[in-house]
Design a protein around this motif. Structure first.
Motif, PDB file in Angstrom:
ATOM      1  N   LYS A  94       5.923 -29.714  17.516  1.00  0.00           N
ATOM      2  CA  LYS A  94       6.640 -30.742  16.746  1.00  0.00           C
ATOM      3  C   LYS A  94       7.693 -31.394  17.630  1.00  0.00           C
ATOM      4  O   LYS A  94       7.955 -30.944  18.754  1.00  0.00           O
ATOM      5  CB  LYS A  94       7.359 -30.103  15.550  1.00  0.00           C
ATOM      6  N   ASN A  95       8.300 -32.419  17.080  1.00  0.00           N
ATOM      7  CA  ASN A  95       9.449 -33.030  17.754  1.00  0.00           C
ATOM      8  C   ASN A  95      10.613 -33.079  16.783  1.00  0.00           C
ATOM      9  O   ASN A  95      11.232 -34.126  16.569  1.00  0.00           O
ATOM     10  CB  ASN A  95       9.116 -34.443  18.227  1.00  0.00           C
ATOM     11  N   PHE A  96      10.893 -31.959  16.130  1.00  0.00           N
ATOM     12  CA  PHE A  96      11.949 -31.914  15.130  1.00  0.00           C
ATOM     13  C   PHE A  96      13.307 -32.273  15.713  1.00  0.00           C
ATOM     14  O   PHE A  96      13.632 -31.909  16.850  1.00  0.00           O
ATOM     15  CB  PHE A  96      12.084 -30.485  14.578  1.00  0.00           C
TER      16      PHE A  96
ATOM     17  N   ALA B 238      14.438 -29.257  11.991  1.00  0.00           N
ATOM     18  CA  ALA B 238      14.035 -27.894  12.384  1.00  0.00           C
ATOM     19  C   ALA B 238      14.686 -26.869  11.462  1.00  0.00           C
ATOM     20  O   ALA B 238      14.041 -25.927  11.008  1.00  0.00           O
ATOM     21  CB  ALA B 238      14.450 -27.627  13.831  1.00  0.00           C
TER      22      ALA B 238
ATOM     23  N   ASN C 126      10.111 -26.313  18.594  1.00  0.00           N
ATOM     24  CA  ASN C 126       9.256 -27.495  18.796  1.00  0.00           C
ATOM     25  C   ASN C 126       8.008 -27.169  19.612  1.00  0.00           C
ATOM     26  O   ASN C 126       6.919 -27.663  19.313  1.00  0.00           O
ATOM     27  CB  ASN C 126      10.054 -28.620  19.455  1.00  0.00           C
TER      28      ASN C 126
ATOM     29  N   GLU D 147      14.038 -26.005  21.295  1.00  0.00           N
ATOM     30  CA  GLU D 147      12.918 -26.123  22.236  1.00  0.00           C
ATOM     31  C   GLU D 147      11.809 -25.116  21.880  1.00  0.00           C
ATOM     32  O   GLU D 147      10.624 -25.451  21.861  1.00  0.00           O
ATOM     33  CB  GLU D 147      13.457 -25.856  23.651  1.00  0.00           C
TER      34      GLU D 147
END
Ligand code: UDP
Length: 375
Positions: free
Chosen positions: A110-112, A117, A105, A102
């Motif tokens: 980002k939305n790894f 990540a 990101n 969290e």
């Protein structure tokens, strides 16, 4: 006053040994403390104005993965279901701490996935070419890369320790986990965790509630030691350098100050501890202790908060600084301590060590077994 054993300091190390010696050996123990209360830095009390239980020396969360410690401590208290989660504010935005998926990101927008990540952070770390981290800064960068380090760790650490992180040991940052998932737990070693249901002070009251134990408060060992006739041993949990009259100089400690405020809101920050990562915010954290005891359903007209600021206060040593000079002086003090036949040294101050509560309890239980059983 005559006794078999004199325990100097009523924190965890001293109280566990006093309890074991009195209840297992049937010996006569006097526990003294220079403060006006038992419990050392774990001491908790109800705030008079709000009725909220708080920890007078900063928020303490009990956590352990040691079955031995858990079995021992739960004889004296039950724990509520509190799980510690910490947030940190950086440039006005709240992030999860320690760094997890969290945090990564949100910080990088980002939305790894966990794998993405991890790869991304590995690349950040590779840029720095750190082969073997030699200090706090290198260790931190080798765990999370430079941008996250500079945002969440560098300034906070400078505020907390008043030192360049390059001059601090890597072991300090190794306390914090780094996660590539959404787990928000602050501690990585916690099979069991919580806050004592009746507060910390009650644990010490229960431990020291023995016919073989007498307690004297407001009693500084160095001022009143002549009053005691100790037949067997002294268990000394005060600062090790003070015991030897600072012969090799003073060991460096970092301290904190807590400024109390009662605020007219039901809930000030929605969590028990909020860290402040920016250098221009003078405090390191704000504590809001109502969140430690959700089971108590406090009347919520007001909340109690504490601003924590790091400082140097030799009267209230909290964190051992461990400079090279401290390390070399500590070695000398330890060899003096070894030669001091009838005195057992231990605890955070006696060992000059950065201990969690469970580690002190374990050390005290092991010390009791080694020094008093099978002899
Ligand atoms: N730390 C940091 N940013 C944070 C929290 C911790 O840089 O938001 C660093 C800081 O140097 C601290 C160390 O990590 O001394 C260990 O943190 P921990 O929370 O274990 O410290 P404690 O609760 O014992 O004060």
């Amino acid at each position: 006053m005559e006794c078999d054993y004199l325990v100097v300091g009523a924190g965890f190390f001293g109280s566990v040994l006093a309890e074991r010696i009195a209840n297992e050996l049937g010996a006569n123990v006097v526990v003294i403390d220079k403060r006006d209360h038992i419990g050392g830095n774990c001491y908790s009390a109800e705030d008079q104005e709000t009725g909220i239980e708080h920890h007078l020396y900063g928020t303490h969360i009990f956590h352990t993965s040691s079955q031995k410690v858990w079995d021992y401590i739960t004889q004296f208290t039950s724990f509520n279901g509190y799980h510690h989660q910490v947030l940190t504010k950086y440039k006005g935005v709240v992030y999860q701490m320690p760094v997890n998926l969290e945090t990564i990101n949100t910080f990088y927008e980002k939305n790894f996935t966990p794998t993405e990540a991890r790869r991304f952070i590995e690349k950040e770390i590779e840029k720095e070419n750190i082969v073997e981290p030699k200090n706090f800064e290198e260790k931190a960068i080798s765990l999370i890369g430079r941008p996250l380090y500079e945002a969440f760790i560098k300034s906070y650490t400078i505020k907390q320790w008043d030192k360049n992180p390059q001059d601090l040991p890597a072991s300090i940052i190794a306390r914090l986990p780094v996660r590539f998932n959404y787990c928000e737990d602050y501690f990585h070693d916690a099979v069991w965790q919580g806050v004592p249901s009746g507060g910390y002070t009650m644990i010490f009251e229960n431990m020291l509630n023995s016919s073989g134990i007498r307690i004297r408060l407001n009693c500084d060992y160095f001022e009143c030691r002549d009053e005691f006739k100790v037949k067997k041993k002294i268990i000394y949990t005060g600062p090790i350098d003070r015991y030897f009259d600072y012969r090799y100089g003073k060991l460096a400690w970092r301290s904190i100050s807590l400024e109390k405020k009662v605020v007219d809101v039901e809930d000030y920050q929605g969590t028990s501890v909020m860290n402040y990562a920016d250098l221009d915010v003078p405090y390191t954290r704000i504590h809001e202790p109502q969140h430690l005891h959700l089971e108590r359903n406090y009347a919520k007209k007001q909340s109690l908060i504490f601003f924590e600021t790091s400082c140097n206060n030799p009267m209230e040593p909290y964190y051992p600084v461990h400079t090279q000079e401290d390390k070399s002086n500590l070695k000398k003090y330890k060899s003096l301590a070894k030669a001091e036949g009838n005195v057992i040294f231990g605890g955070r101050l006696g060992d000059y060590a950065y201990y969690d509560m469970d580690k002190i309890i374990l050390a005290a239980l092991e010390c009791f077994e080694a020094a008093f059983l099978n002899v």
